[in-house]
Structures are given as C-alpha cells and as structure tokens.
Design an enzyme around this catalytic site. Structure first.
Site, PDB file in Angstrom:
ATOM      1  N   ASP A   1       1.019  -1.292  -0.038  1.00 49.35           N
ATOM      2  CA  ASP A   1       0.056   0.010  -0.077  1.00 49.35           C
ATOM      3  C   ASP A   1       0.740   1.051  -0.022  1.00 49.35           C
ATOM      4  OD1 ASP A   1      -3.170   0.569   1.145  1.00 49.35           O
ATOM      5  OD2 ASP A   1      -1.672   2.143   0.903  1.00 49.35           O
TER       6      ASP A   1
ATOM      7  N   VAL B   1     -10.795   2.745  -3.920  1.00 52.14           N
ATOM      8  CA  VAL B   1     -10.365   2.384  -5.008  1.00 52.14           C
ATOM      9  C   VAL B   1     -11.395   1.190  -5.584  1.00 52.14           C
ATOM     10  CG1 VAL B   1      -8.538   1.050  -6.413  1.00 52.14           C
ATOM     11  CG2 VAL B   1      -7.951   2.788  -4.765  1.00 52.14           C
TER      12      VAL B   1
ATOM     13  N   ASN C   1     -12.753  -3.186   2.430  1.00 57.42           N
ATOM     14  CA  ASN C   1     -13.530  -2.158   2.550  1.00 57.42           C
ATOM     15  C   ASN C   1     -14.704  -2.112   1.387  1.00 57.42           C
ATOM     16  OD1 ASN C   1     -12.397  -1.075   4.835  1.00 57.42           O
ATOM     17  ND2 ASN C   1     -10.799   0.045   3.447  1.00 57.42           N
TER      18      ASN C   1
ATOM     19  N   HIS D   1     -10.183  -5.362  -3.262  1.00 57.64           N
ATOM     20  CA  HIS D   1      -8.908  -5.724  -2.952  1.00 57.64           C
ATOM     21  C   HIS D   1      -9.065  -6.064  -1.550  1.00 57.64           C
ATOM     22  CE1 HIS D   1      -9.793  -1.323  -2.728  1.00 57.64           C
ATOM     23  NE2 HIS D   1      -9.168  -1.462  -1.382  1.00 57.64           N
ATOM     24  N   ILE D   2      -7.999  -6.822  -1.175  1.00 51.61           N
ATOM     25  CA  ILE D   2      -7.928  -7.408   0.285  1.00 51.61           C
ATOM     26  C   ILE D   2      -6.773  -6.838   0.814  1.00 51.61           C
ATOM     27  CG2 ILE D   2      -7.381  -9.289   1.793  1.00 51.61           C
ATOM     28  CD1 ILE D   2      -8.791 -11.095  -0.328  1.00 51.61           C
TER      29      ILE D   2
HETATM   30  P1  AMP Z   1      -9.551   1.198  -0.058  1.00 52.36           P
HETATM   31  O1  AMP Z   1      -9.687   2.602   0.783  1.00 52.36           O
HETATM   32  O2  AMP Z   1     -10.017   0.218   0.788  1.00 52.36           O
HETATM   33  O3  AMP Z   1     -10.253   1.324  -1.404  1.00 52.36           O
HETATM   34  O4  AMP Z   1      -7.908   0.750  -0.319  1.00 52.36           O
HETATM   35  C1  AMP Z   1      -7.191   1.519  -1.299  1.00 52.36           C
HETATM   36  C2  AMP Z   1      -5.933   1.517  -0.935  1.00 52.36           C
HETATM   37  O5  AMP Z   1      -5.214   1.893  -2.043  1.00 52.36           O
HETATM   38  C3  AMP Z   1      -5.639   2.501   0.048  1.00 52.36           C
HETATM   39  O6  AMP Z   1      -5.246   2.061   1.262  1.00 52.36           O
HETATM   40  C4  AMP Z   1      -4.512   3.537  -0.619  1.00 52.36           C
HETATM   41  O7  AMP Z   1      -3.208   3.962   0.109  1.00 52.36           O
HETATM   42  C5  AMP Z   1      -3.957   2.567  -1.611  1.00 52.36           C
HETATM   43  N1  AMP Z   1      -3.279   3.104  -2.859  1.00 52.36           N
HETATM   44  C6  AMP Z   1      -3.855   4.091  -3.399  1.00 52.36           C
HETATM   45  N2  AMP Z   1      -3.045   4.401  -4.648  1.00 52.36           N
HETATM   46  C7  AMP Z   1      -2.162   3.305  -4.718  1.00 52.36           C
HETATM   47  C8  AMP Z   1      -1.194   3.240  -5.512  1.00 52.36           C
HETATM   48  N3  AMP Z   1      -0.818   3.892  -6.465  1.00 52.36           N
HETATM   49  N4  AMP Z   1      -0.114   2.032  -4.955  1.00 52.36           N
HETATM   50  C9  AMP Z   1      -0.620   1.485  -3.896  1.00 52.36           C
HETATM   51  N5  AMP Z   1      -1.374   1.645  -3.290  1.00 52.36           N
HETATM   52  C10 AMP Z   1      -2.357   2.387  -3.488  1.00 52.36           C
END
Ligand code: AMP
Length: 112
Positions: free
Chosen positions: A29, A94, A85, A98-99
């Site tokens: 992350d 996003v 989430n 994703h887990i």
């Molecule tokens: P969620 O909020 O559950 O949708 O998780 C999305 C996650 O993606 C968050 O914890 C962000 O920090 C992470 N994230 C966003 N952009 C990137 C990226 N380019 N590379 C890695 N993680 C990312």
C-alpha cells in the site's frame, strides 16, 4: 477505462509485486497503516465484494488461500488482519476489489 489496479497489473503504473499469479496480484500500500500493509486484488476488475458473483467463487477462494502465504512471505509470524472495505461508508476509495493484509504491530479492535 482501466482501474488503478488494472494499470498496475498491466505494468502501466510501476509497482513492485509482493505476489502475482494468473488470477491475482499483491502490492505494498502506498500509504501503509501498519509496518506491513499489502493489497491483494484480482486481475479481473470486480468492482467491490458486493459485485462478486457465483462465478467468482473459485477466484475468491484462491485469493483467500493466497493471504496466509503472502503473510508468511512478509514475515507476519505473530498474526495479521484481513480487511475489505466495501462502499463509501466503509472507506473504500479504489473501486476494484482488494484485500488489505495488515500486520507487524498490535492491531486494535474494534477498528475505527
Ligand atoms: P480502500 O480505501 O479500501 O479502497 O483501499 C485503497 C488503498 O489503495 C488505500 O489504502 C490506498 O493507500 C491504496 N493506494 C492508492 N493508490 C495506490 C498506489 N498507486 N499504489 C499502492 N497503493 C495505493
């Protein structure tokens, strides 16, 4: 339009893969909430858990079985937490399933 994780899986956005196979991939992350914070996502862009269908059962099972292997690879001997989430109120940002795999520190319960 491709999701962020599709672009990462396709190599259009550079990322170091913690794990990758034909069905799913894991990256660190970008904004870690624990010393280890890995995101495991299916290559197929299922929007979120509630959008998963019966045909995804094998894929979801496969991903669940990947989780402890990734945790072991990351050295999470003392435990880890798995989070999905689903939706705005849960903190989803996003829209590609994703887990989250979190570990490396004591994690409180209930989560915020
Ligand atoms: P969620 O909020 O559950 O949708 O998780 C999305 C996650 O993606 C968050 O914890 C962000 O920090 C992470 N994230 C966003 N952009 C990137 C990226 N380019 N590379 C890695 N993680 C990312």
């Amino acid at each position: 339009m491709k999701t962020l994780f599709q672009k990462i899986a396709d190599g259009e956005i550079p990322a170091k893969f913690v794990y990758k196979d034909d069905f799913c991939a894991a990256i660190n992350d970008i904004n870690p909430q624990a010393p280890t914070h890995v995101l495991l996502f299916p290559i197929e862009p299922i929007e979120r858990l509630e959008k998963a269908e019966g045909r995804h059962a094998e894929l979801l099972g496969h991903m669940m079985l990947c989780v402890p292997k990734i945790a072991e690879k990351c050295g999470l001997k003392d435990g880890f937490r798995v989070v999905i989430n689903n939706g705005v109120q849960a903190g989803e940002t996003v829209p590609h399933l994703h887990i989250h795999i979190l570990g490396g520190r004591s994690l409180h319960w209930p989560p915020g």
